[in-house]
Design an enzyme around this catalytic site. Structure first.
Site, PDB file in Angstrom:
ATOM      1  N   THR A   1      -5.970   3.366   5.861  1.00 18.21           N
ATOM      2  CA  THR A   1      -6.469   3.246   4.492  1.00 18.21           C
ATOM      3  C   THR A   1      -7.091   4.568   4.035  1.00 18.21           C
ATOM      4  O   THR A   1      -8.142   4.590   3.382  1.00 18.21           O
ATOM      5  CB  THR A   1      -7.475   2.074   4.336  1.00 18.21           C
TER       6      THR A   1
ATOM      7  N   ARG B   1     -11.682   1.290   5.157  1.00 23.67           N
ATOM      8  CA  ARG B   1     -12.142   0.242   4.251  1.00 23.67           C
ATOM      9  C   ARG B   1     -13.612  -0.054   4.480  1.00 23.67           C
ATOM     10  O   ARG B   1     -14.284  -0.586   3.618  1.00 23.67           O
ATOM     11  CB  ARG B   1     -11.361  -1.039   4.520  1.00 23.67           C
TER      12      ARG B   1
ATOM     13  N   LYS C   1       4.989   3.687   7.454  1.00 19.70           N
ATOM     14  CA  LYS C   1       4.365   2.367   7.529  1.00 19.70           C
ATOM     15  C   LYS C   1       5.089   1.520   6.483  1.00 19.70           C
ATOM     16  O   LYS C   1       5.334   1.994   5.374  1.00 19.70           O
ATOM     17  CB  LYS C   1       2.881   2.497   7.196  1.00 19.70           C
TER      18      LYS C   1
ATOM     19  N   GLU D   1      -5.684   1.746  14.644  1.00 21.58           N
ATOM     20  CA  GLU D   1      -5.759   2.305  13.294  1.00 21.58           C
ATOM     21  C   GLU D   1      -7.093   1.832  12.733  1.00 21.58           C
ATOM     22  O   GLU D   1      -7.265   0.665  12.417  1.00 21.58           O
ATOM     23  CB  GLU D   1      -4.584   1.787  12.447  1.00 21.58           C
TER      24      GLU D   1
HETATM   25  C1  3PG Z   1      -3.183  -3.282   7.005  1.00 20.23           C
HETATM   26  O1  3PG Z   1      -4.083  -2.695   6.501  1.00 20.23           O
HETATM   27  O2  3PG Z   1      -2.280  -2.673   7.580  1.00 20.23           O
HETATM   28  C2  3PG Z   1      -3.116  -4.766   6.862  1.00 20.23           C
HETATM   29  O3  3PG Z   1      -4.104  -5.223   6.007  1.00 20.23           O
HETATM   30  C3  3PG Z   1      -3.195  -5.521   8.130  1.00 20.23           C
HETATM   31  O4  3PG Z   1      -2.570  -6.683   7.822  1.00 20.23           O
HETATM   32  P1  3PG Z   1      -2.874  -8.049   8.590  1.00 20.23           P
HETATM   33  O5  3PG Z   1      -4.345  -8.288   8.466  1.00 20.23           O
HETATM   34  O6  3PG Z   1      -2.045  -9.084   7.867  1.00 20.23           O
HETATM   35  O7  3PG Z   1      -2.434  -7.870  10.009  1.00 20.23           O
END
Ligand code: 3PG
Length: 213
Positions: A70, A46, A130, A42
Site C-alpha cells: 500500500t 495502511r 500484483k 508485505e
Molecule cells: C491487499 O492489500 O493485498 C488485500 O487487501 C489483501 O486481501 P485479503 O485481505 O482479501 O487477503
C-alpha cells in the site's frame, strides 16, 4: 526475474500484514511466519508505524523478505527502504513510483488488472505484477485471459485468497505467488495467536507443494 521475485515465487504465498501494535507484535510475528515456512511479508502502509514494523521484523529475522505494501508515494518508498524493505507493492500502477523504484534497484509490484495497466507495465519493463483486488476483479479466469496477450508477466494475485482457493491459483503457471491476509488477520495478530499463524503458514506451504507437484 530478479532474485527477490524468484525467492518470493519459490515460497509461493505472501502474508499481507497490517500491524496495529508494531512495537509489541512485529518481532514475534516475524518469528512465527519464519517458523511456519513463510519467511516473507508485505507490511502495508495502511497502519501508522509500518516503517517501524518493517525495521523490527528485519532486525528479528534478517533473512526474511520483508517488503512494503500500500505504498502511495515516493516518500513512502524512501521510508520503506530506510527501514530495510526488500520490495515495494502499490495498489495501482503509478508510473512515477515504478520509475523511482527502478532507479533505486528495488523490485516493485504494482497492482494491475486491466489490459491498459498491463500495457503500461510492459512499457516500463516490469516482469511481476500484483493482480489486485484479485477475486473482485475476475479472479483466476481473468488472470488467464490477460496472459494471452501478455504472456511475459507473472502475477501475484491478492484480495479474496484463502486456504480454499489457494491451490487453484497456484496450479496456474502464470502465478508467481499468492498474497493474502488470511494467515495474519487482525484477530490473530492483535490476540497474539502465534501458534495459529504458524499452523496456517504450514498449511499454506503444504498447498504450495501439492499444487506445484
Ligand atoms: C491487499 O492489500 O493485498 C488485500 O487487501 C489483501 O486481501 P485479503 O485481505 O482479501 O487477503
Amino acid at each position: 526475474m530478479d532474485a527477490v521475485s524468484q525467492a518470493i515465487s519459490q515460497i509461493g504465498v505472501v502474508p499481507v500484514i497490517k500491524l496495529n501494535h508494531p512495537e509489541r507484535d512485529a518481532a514475534p510475528l516475524a518469528k512465527a511466519l519464519t517458523a511456519g515456512g513463510v519467511p516473507v511479508a508485505e507490511v502495508t502502509f495502511r497502519a501508522a508505524g509500518a516503517a517501524k514494523a518493517i525495521a523490527l521484523m528485519v532486525q528479528e529475522c534478517p533473512d526474511m523478505l520483508v517488503g512494503a505494501g500500500t505504498v502511495l508515494s515516493t516518500a513512502q518508498v524512501d521510508e520503506a527502504l530506510a527501514a530495510g524493505a526488500k520490495f515495494i507493492v502499490t495498489p495501482g500502477l503509478d508510473i512515477e513510483i515504478v520509475k523511482y523504484c527502478q532507479s533505486k534497484g528495488v523490485p516493485i509490484f504494482p497492482g494491475c488488472t486491466t489490459p491498459t495497466d498491463y500495457h503500461a507495465a510492459y512499457k516500463l519493463g516490469l516482469e511481476v505484477l500484483k493482480f489486485f483486488p484479485a477475486e473482485q476483479s475476475g479472479g483466476l479466469a481473468k488472470i488467464k485471459a490477460m496472459a494471452a496477450p501478455f504472456p511475459m508477466f507473472k502475477v501475484m494475485p491478492t484480495g479474496g485468497i484463502s486456504l480454499k482457493n489457494l491451490a487453484d491459483y497456484l496450479k496456474a503457471p502464470v502465478i508467481a505467488a499468492c498474497g493474502g491476509s488470511y494467515m495474519v488477520t487482525a484477530d490473530l495478530i492483535d490476540n497474539n495467536k502465534w501458534d495459529e499463524i504458524i499452523d496456517l503458514c504450514k498449511k499454506s506451504v503444504e498447498i504450495v507443494k501439492e499444487a506445484r507437484g
